[in-house]
Design a protein around this motif. Structure first.
Motif, short mmCIF file in Angstrom:
data_model
loop_
_atom_site.label_atom_id
_atom_site.label_comp_id
_atom_site.label_asym_id
_atom_site.label_seq_id
_atom_site.Cartn_x
_atom_site.Cartn_y
_atom_site.Cartn_z
N ALA A 172 -8.77 11.42 -21.99
CA ALA A 172 -8.93 12.85 -22.26
C ALA A 172 -7.84 13.58 -21.55
O ALA A 172 -7.24 14.38 -22.49
CB ALA A 172 -10.35 13.41 -22.14
N GLY A 173 -7.63 13.46 -20.36
CA GLY A 173 -6.42 13.97 -19.87
C GLY A 173 -5.34 13.19 -19.52
O GLY A 173 -5.54 11.93 -19.64
N ASN A 174 -4.27 13.83 -19.12
CA ASN A 174 -2.98 13.01 -19.01
C ASN A 174 -2.95 12.29 -17.37
O ASN A 174 -1.81 12.57 -16.89
CB ASN A 174 -1.97 13.96 -19.37
N GLU A 175 -3.94 11.87 -17.08
CA GLU A 175 -4.04 11.19 -15.98
C GLU A 175 -4.89 9.88 -15.86
O GLU A 175 -6.00 9.82 -16.70
CB GLU A 175 -4.49 12.05 -14.85
N PHE A 176 -4.79 9.12 -14.85
CA PHE A 176 -5.71 7.85 -14.83
C PHE A 176 -5.48 7.24 -13.23
O PHE A 176 -4.39 7.52 -12.72
CB PHE A 176 -5.44 6.86 -15.79
N SER A 177 -6.23 6.39 -12.73
CA SER A 177 -6.00 5.52 -11.78
C SER A 177 -6.68 4.26 -12.08
O SER A 177 -7.74 4.18 -12.76
CB SER A 177 -6.82 6.24 -10.52
N VAL A 178 -6.05 3.21 -11.76
CA VAL A 178 -6.85 1.79 -11.98
C VAL A 178 -6.28 0.89 -10.42
O VAL A 178 -5.30 1.05 -10.01
CB VAL A 178 -6.14 1.12 -13.09
N ALA A 179 -7.36 0.49 -9.97
CA ALA A 179 -7.32 -0.24 -8.77
C ALA A 179 -7.74 -1.65 -8.98
O ALA A 179 -8.64 -2.05 -9.77
CB ALA A 179 -8.21 0.47 -7.52
N ASP A 182 0.26 -16.94 -3.36
CA ASP A 182 -0.76 -17.49 -2.41
C ASP A 182 -1.30 -16.46 -1.53
O ASP A 182 -1.62 -16.79 -0.48
CB ASP A 182 -0.19 -18.74 -1.72
N THR A 183 -1.19 -15.16 -1.79
CA THR A 183 -1.54 -14.06 -0.93
C THR A 183 -2.23 -13.12 -2.06
O THR A 183 -1.85 -12.81 -2.80
CB THR A 183 -0.47 -13.34 -0.48
N TRP A 184 -3.18 -12.59 -1.65
CA TRP A 184 -4.10 -11.43 -2.19
C TRP A 184 -3.51 -10.31 -1.90
O TRP A 184 -3.02 -9.69 -0.81
CB TRP A 184 -5.54 -11.24 -1.89
N TYR A 185 -3.11 -9.26 -3.04
CA TYR A 185 -2.60 -8.06 -2.74
C TYR A 185 -3.69 -6.82 -3.50
O TYR A 185 -4.09 -7.21 -4.67
CB TYR A 185 -1.16 -7.78 -3.61
N HIS A 186 -3.84 -5.70 -2.99
CA HIS A 186 -4.65 -4.64 -3.64
C HIS A 186 -3.55 -3.71 -3.97
O HIS A 186 -2.63 -3.14 -3.46
CB HIS A 186 -5.24 -3.98 -2.48
N PHE A 187 -3.53 -3.19 -5.45
CA PHE A 187 -3.01 -2.48 -6.15
C PHE A 187 -3.57 -1.36 -6.59
O PHE A 187 -4.68 -1.33 -7.05
CB PHE A 187 -2.29 -3.24 -7.47
N VAL A 188 -3.21 -0.07 -6.67
CA VAL A 188 -3.93 0.93 -7.00
C VAL A 188 -2.52 1.81 -7.61
O VAL A 188 -1.64 2.34 -7.24
CB VAL A 188 -4.41 2.27 -5.97
N LEU A 189 -2.82 2.07 -8.94
CA LEU A 189 -1.66 2.71 -9.83
C LEU A 189 -2.31 4.01 -10.19
O LEU A 189 -3.55 4.13 -10.75
CB LEU A 189 -1.42 1.94 -10.99
N LEU A 239 -11.42 1.38 -12.85
CA LEU A 239 -10.60 2.44 -13.73
C LEU A 239 -11.27 3.79 -13.74
O LEU A 239 -12.47 3.89 -13.72
CB LEU A 239 -10.53 1.74 -15.06
N TYR A 240 -10.50 4.71 -13.38
CA TYR A 240 -10.61 6.01 -13.37
C TYR A 240 -9.80 6.91 -14.37
O TYR A 240 -8.91 6.70 -14.77
CB TYR A 240 -10.42 6.69 -12.03
N ASP A 241 -10.51 8.18 -14.94
CA ASP A 241 -9.94 9.19 -15.59
C ASP A 241 -9.38 10.26 -15.03
O ASP A 241 -9.27 11.52 -15.46
CB ASP A 241 -10.81 9.53 -16.88
N ARG A 242 -9.22 9.94 -13.66
CA ARG A 242 -8.56 11.20 -12.65
C ARG A 242 -7.53 10.43 -11.88
O ARG A 242 -7.51 9.18 -11.73
CB ARG A 242 -9.74 11.63 -12.04
N THR A 243 -6.79 11.00 -11.04
CA THR A 243 -5.99 10.69 -10.02
C THR A 243 -6.55 10.50 -8.68
O THR A 243 -7.00 11.58 -8.16
CB THR A 243 -4.65 11.71 -9.92
#
Length: 236
Positions: free
Chosen positions: A96-103, A160-167, A219-223
Motif C-alpha cells: 500500500a505504501g511505497n516501501e518494503f523490506s525483505v530479509a 559455498d558460503t551462506w550470506y544474509h541479505f536485507v533489501l 517480508l515487511y511492508d515497511r522499511t
C-alpha cells in the motif's frame, strides 16, 4: 587517566547503537522484527507462509514437489533446496505504501550454476537480488515499469558460503545489507504502489535457475532500520 577524545566518541557511539537496537526492536508485544512482518517462509519441511496468507507453490517443474536440505540451513530444521530447475512462487503481493523490506539467507552450491542465478524476484523485477558468479558481484534494484534503480556491487561474493541479505526501500533510498554491511542508493524514483505480483524464489521467471539453498525469508511492508537489521542478523 583521561580517555582519548576519539576513543570516547567511539565508545559513546557504540553505546548509542546498542541502546537504539534495543529500543527499536522491542515493543509491548515483543520483538517487532519477528512479529511485524506480512509474510515469513522458513522452509522447515514446508513452503507455507507463517501468516497463512502467502503459501508458496512449485511452478517449475510442473507438478514438482519442494525439496529441503536438513543438513545445510541457517534457521529452524531445514532450508529450501533448489536444484537448478525449481521455481517457488507466492500468490500476488502488493504494498500500500511505497516501501518494503525483505530479509533472507542464501547459499550457492559450488557445483554448476547459471551465471546469474536468481535469489528473489517480485512482480517481474519490481524488486530483485541475484549474484553474478562470474565476477563475484551482487545485483539488486527496484523497478516500477517506468523507472529502474539498480546497482551492481563488488561484494566479493563466493559460492559455498551462506550470506544474509536485507533489501529495503523507502521510496527514495534503496539499501542492501549483506551480512549486516550496508550498501546505499539514494535518489530513487520507482513507485511500486501500483505493482502487484508473486515473489519468485530460485529463478527469474523459469530461467536463471539457482543451484543452492534459501532460508528464512521475511517480508515487511515497511522499511527496517539499521538497528532492526542488526537485531535480525545477530539473532542467528
Amino acid at each position: 587517566m583521561r580517555l582519548n577524545k576519539t576513543k570516547l566518541l567511539c565508545l559513546l557511539a557504540g553505546l548509542a547503537i546498542i541502546f537504539t537496537a534495543v529500543s527499536c526492536s522491542m515493543d509491548d508485544n515483543g520483538d517487532t522484527v519477528f512479529s511485524g512482518y506480512i509474510a515469513r517462509w522458513n522452509f522447515d519441511s514446508n513452503i507455507d507462509d507463517e501468516t497463512g496468507n502467502y503459501d508458496l507453490a512449485v511452478t517449475e517443474p510442473v507438478s514438482g514437489t519442494p525439496a529441503y536440505d536438513t543438513v545445510n540451513y541457517k534457521e529452524g530444521t531445514a532450508s529450501g533446496l533448489f536444484d537448478e530447475g525449481t521455481t517457488l512462487s507466492s500468490p500476488d503481493i502488493s504494498f500500500a505504501g511505497n516501501e518494503f523490506s525483505v530479509a533472507f539467507w542464501a547459499y550457492v552450491d559450488p557445483e554448476y550454476n547459471e551465471e546469474t542465478p536468481e535469489f528473489i524476484n517480485w512482480a517481474d523485477y519490481g524488486f530483485f537480488v541475484y549474484p553474478d558468479l562470474e565476477f563475484g558481484f551482487i545485483c539488486y534494484g527496484v523497478n516500477d515499469g517506468n523507472h529502474e534503480d539498480s546497482e551492481i556491487i563488488s561484494a566479493h561474493f563466493t559460492e559455498d558460503t551462506w550470506y544474509h541479505f536485507v533489501l529495503t526501500y523507502d521510496g527514495y533510498h534503496l539499501m542492501l545489507y549483506i551480512n549486516n554491511e550496508r550498501e546505499l542508493i539514494s535518489g530513487c524514483s520507482a513507485d511500486i504502489r501500483d505493482l502487484a505480483g508473486p515473489i519468485l524464489f530460485g529463478s527469474g521467471d523459469d530461467d536463471y535457475f539457482l543451484n543452492g539453498c534459501i532460508d528464512d525469508v521475511i517480508l515487511y511492508d515497511r522499511t527496517l532500520t539499521a538497528a532492526e537489521v542488526n537485531t535480525l542478523y545477530s539473532s542467528y
